[in-house]
Design an enzyme around this catalytic site. Sequence first.
Site, short mmCIF file in Angstrom:
data_model
loop_
_atom_site.label_atom_id
_atom_site.label_comp_id
_atom_site.label_asym_id
_atom_site.label_seq_id
_atom_site.Cartn_x
_atom_site.Cartn_y
_atom_site.Cartn_z
N GLU A 36 -3.40 7.08 -5.55
CA GLU A 36 -3.22 6.15 -6.66
C GLU A 36 -4.26 6.44 -7.74
O GLU A 36 -5.45 6.33 -7.46
CB GLU A 36 -3.38 4.72 -6.14
CG GLU A 36 -2.93 3.65 -7.11
CD GLU A 36 -2.98 2.27 -6.47
OE1 GLU A 36 -3.81 1.45 -6.92
OE2 GLU A 36 -2.22 2.03 -5.52
N ARG A 43 0.85 -1.19 0.00
CA ARG A 43 0.00 0.00 0.00
C ARG A 43 0.88 1.24 0.00
O ARG A 43 1.86 1.33 0.74
CB ARG A 43 -0.93 0.02 1.23
CG ARG A 43 -2.04 -1.03 1.20
CD ARG A 43 -3.07 -0.72 0.11
NE ARG A 43 -4.19 -1.66 0.15
CZ ARG A 43 -4.27 -2.77 -0.56
NH1 ARG A 43 -3.24 -3.13 -1.34
NH2 ARG A 43 -5.34 -3.54 -0.50
N HIS A 79 -0.89 -0.95 -10.21
CA HIS A 79 -1.51 -1.86 -9.24
C HIS A 79 -1.91 -3.17 -9.92
O HIS A 79 -3.08 -3.58 -9.88
CB HIS A 79 -2.73 -1.19 -8.59
CG HIS A 79 -3.05 -1.76 -7.23
ND1 HIS A 79 -3.57 -1.01 -6.20
CD2 HIS A 79 -2.93 -3.01 -6.72
CE1 HIS A 79 -3.76 -1.77 -5.14
NE2 HIS A 79 -3.37 -2.99 -5.44
#
Length: 333
Positions: free
Chosen positions: A272, A243, A291
């Site tokens: 993000e 994260r 991601h």
Amino acid sequence: MSKKTAALVLDARSAQSIYGPEQLAAIREIAELRDGVVTRQALADNPALLAGVHLMFSGWGAPVLDAKLLAAAPQLEAVFYGAGSIRSMVTPEFWERGIVVTSSWQANAVPVAEFVEALVLLSLKRFWQATRACTSRAGFRHPEVIGAYGAKVGLVSLGMVGRMTAERLRRHDLRLLAYDPFVSQSKADSLDLGIEMVSLETLFATCDVVSLHTPNLPSTRKMVTGALLASMKPGATFINSARGAVVDEEALIETLKVRADLQALLDVTDPEPPVEGSPLYSLPNVVLSPHIAGSMGDECKRMGALAVEQCRQHLAGKTPQWRITREMAEIMA
């Protein structure tokens, strides 16, 4: 004996990704599966769609199981979540009902560990630096490669992904170090992964590659400080597939500006994606990916298959292997 009623309750796209024909056929073997997908919007319009449902197969796009929805599903006894963290779905009312809930986080950890193993080995070959240099004939030369033999690789946290990553990396002739405040050296030894437990400071200062696997919790935000990053060995690589909020991103950027020898491989950021104009887009020693470490494409079917297996265990009167308790949910990423 009649089968219990099951329903797919998540967004339509996720349902297609997680529960393919093989998974749907397996559900129909053990339950009466209702046709179609019950989406969050459909439930907002008509909560009664959950009436008579005993078993819920869910995943990304799941509705929040609050008092209103639970009142519309008096027979609901188990939820099989075909993805990772369930925190956005559960509520205090859900826990008070005592409904069984499982997560496919173990299955979702598999591709992350595979992804990190690949990045670690490429980093030890200085792949990123080499490819940046190969833009002309003059740049077509060998970098100062570390190689895997005898290299030190550090894992920050030994949760599911950290342990799976260690299992894969132990096949290579390298040294594994780890930091986890909840794992003693004796506990690490019992895992039989050849891990040496060290302090966070020692791990960053001595490893050729550091890979972060810590969940985003109030206690872990910005845990990776500028001082830790600045202490890294010359030519070291930092990998984050966990994260973004666990890293002090501003400090990371400043360190990478000063330490051109360091390499950062970031599959996650905070926010993000990074804000427009962030130096992360232009720093030559940063590689960004959107991601992608977790389950994607057909990898998602592995999570659906695990959800079905958890349902089999529940229907057999067993406690599902990957049942999530309220306490566990509070510390999952």
